[in-house]
Motif scaffolding. Structure first.
Motif, mmCIF file in Angstrom:
data_model
loop_
_atom_site.group_PDB
_atom_site.id
_atom_site.type_symbol
_atom_site.label_atom_id
_atom_site.label_comp_id
_atom_site.label_asym_id
_atom_site.label_seq_id
_atom_site.Cartn_x
_atom_site.Cartn_y
_atom_site.Cartn_z
ATOM 1 N N ASN A 51 13.912 0.308 -15.344
ATOM 2 C CA ASN A 51 14.098 -0.636 -15.923
ATOM 3 C C ASN A 51 14.012 -1.548 -14.881
ATOM 4 N N LYS A 52 12.933 -0.809 -13.245
ATOM 5 C CA LYS A 52 13.958 -1.664 -13.101
ATOM 6 C C LYS A 52 12.598 -1.537 -11.519
ATOM 7 N N PHE A 53 11.867 -2.150 -10.969
ATOM 8 C CA PHE A 53 10.985 -1.914 -9.963
ATOM 9 C C PHE A 53 11.500 -1.889 -8.480
ATOM 10 N N GLU A 54 11.047 -1.016 -7.968
ATOM 11 C CA GLU A 54 11.528 -0.136 -6.864
ATOM 12 C C GLU A 54 10.967 0.020 -5.713
ATOM 13 N N VAL A 55 11.103 -0.263 -4.238
ATOM 14 C CA VAL A 55 10.081 -0.762 -3.579
ATOM 15 C C VAL A 55 10.989 -0.056 -2.142
ATOM 16 N N ASP A 56 10.198 1.515 -1.377
ATOM 17 C CA ASP A 56 11.262 1.988 -1.159
ATOM 18 C C ASP A 56 10.392 2.383 0.825
ATOM 19 N N ASP A 57 11.096 2.236 1.491
ATOM 20 C CA ASP A 57 10.432 2.099 2.809
ATOM 21 C C ASP A 57 9.583 0.374 3.430
ATOM 22 N N ALA A 58 9.907 -0.406 2.928
ATOM 23 C CA ALA A 58 9.634 -2.068 2.957
ATOM 24 C C ALA A 58 9.343 -2.521 4.279
ATOM 25 N N PHE A 74 10.775 -10.031 -11.523
ATOM 26 C CA PHE A 74 10.153 -9.601 -10.099
ATOM 27 C C PHE A 74 11.658 -10.585 -9.207
ATOM 28 N N ALA A 75 12.652 -11.285 -9.287
ATOM 29 C CA ALA A 75 14.294 -11.276 -9.551
ATOM 30 C C ALA A 75 14.770 -9.990 -7.836
ATOM 31 N N LEU A 76 15.228 -10.309 -6.712
ATOM 32 C CA LEU A 76 15.817 -9.474 -6.226
ATOM 33 C C LEU A 76 16.780 -8.807 -6.631
ATOM 34 N N LEU A 77 17.444 -7.796 -6.824
ATOM 35 C CA LEU A 77 18.759 -7.356 -6.965
ATOM 36 C C LEU A 77 19.537 -6.637 -6.214
#
Length: 82
Positions: A51-58, A74-77
């Motif tokens: 239930n969240k968006f994950e961005v790895d290695d940005a 799209f708010a930062l958690l």
């Protein structure tokens, strides 16, 4: 009896699918890129999981790599150094 329970346990582990995140859609990717940009970051591997968006290695403005999580709006958690 003990062997049967052990066999069923092993079988359960083998046939249970691994729950992994799904790829983001093109529309979600566009919004994630904007959310990343607002955090001073670019790139990374994007997926939707738990239930969240994950961005790895940005890569962020300080030159370091981070893992970032965003909610469905799209708010930062979370932003964690990699």
């Amino acid at each position: 009896m003990r062997t049967t329970i052990l066999a069923l346990g092993i079988l359960g582990v083998l046939i249970t699918p691994a729950f992994a995140g799904r790829p983001v859609t093109d529309e979600e990717r566009t919004k994630l890129v904007e959310a990343l940009k607002a955090q001073g970051c670019t790139g990374g591997k994007m997926e939707f999981d738990s239930n969240k968006f994950e961005v790895d290695d940005a890569t962020c403005a300080d030159g370091k790599k981070y893992d970032l999580d965003f909610d469905q709006a799209f708010a930062l958690l979370k932003k964690k150094a990699d």
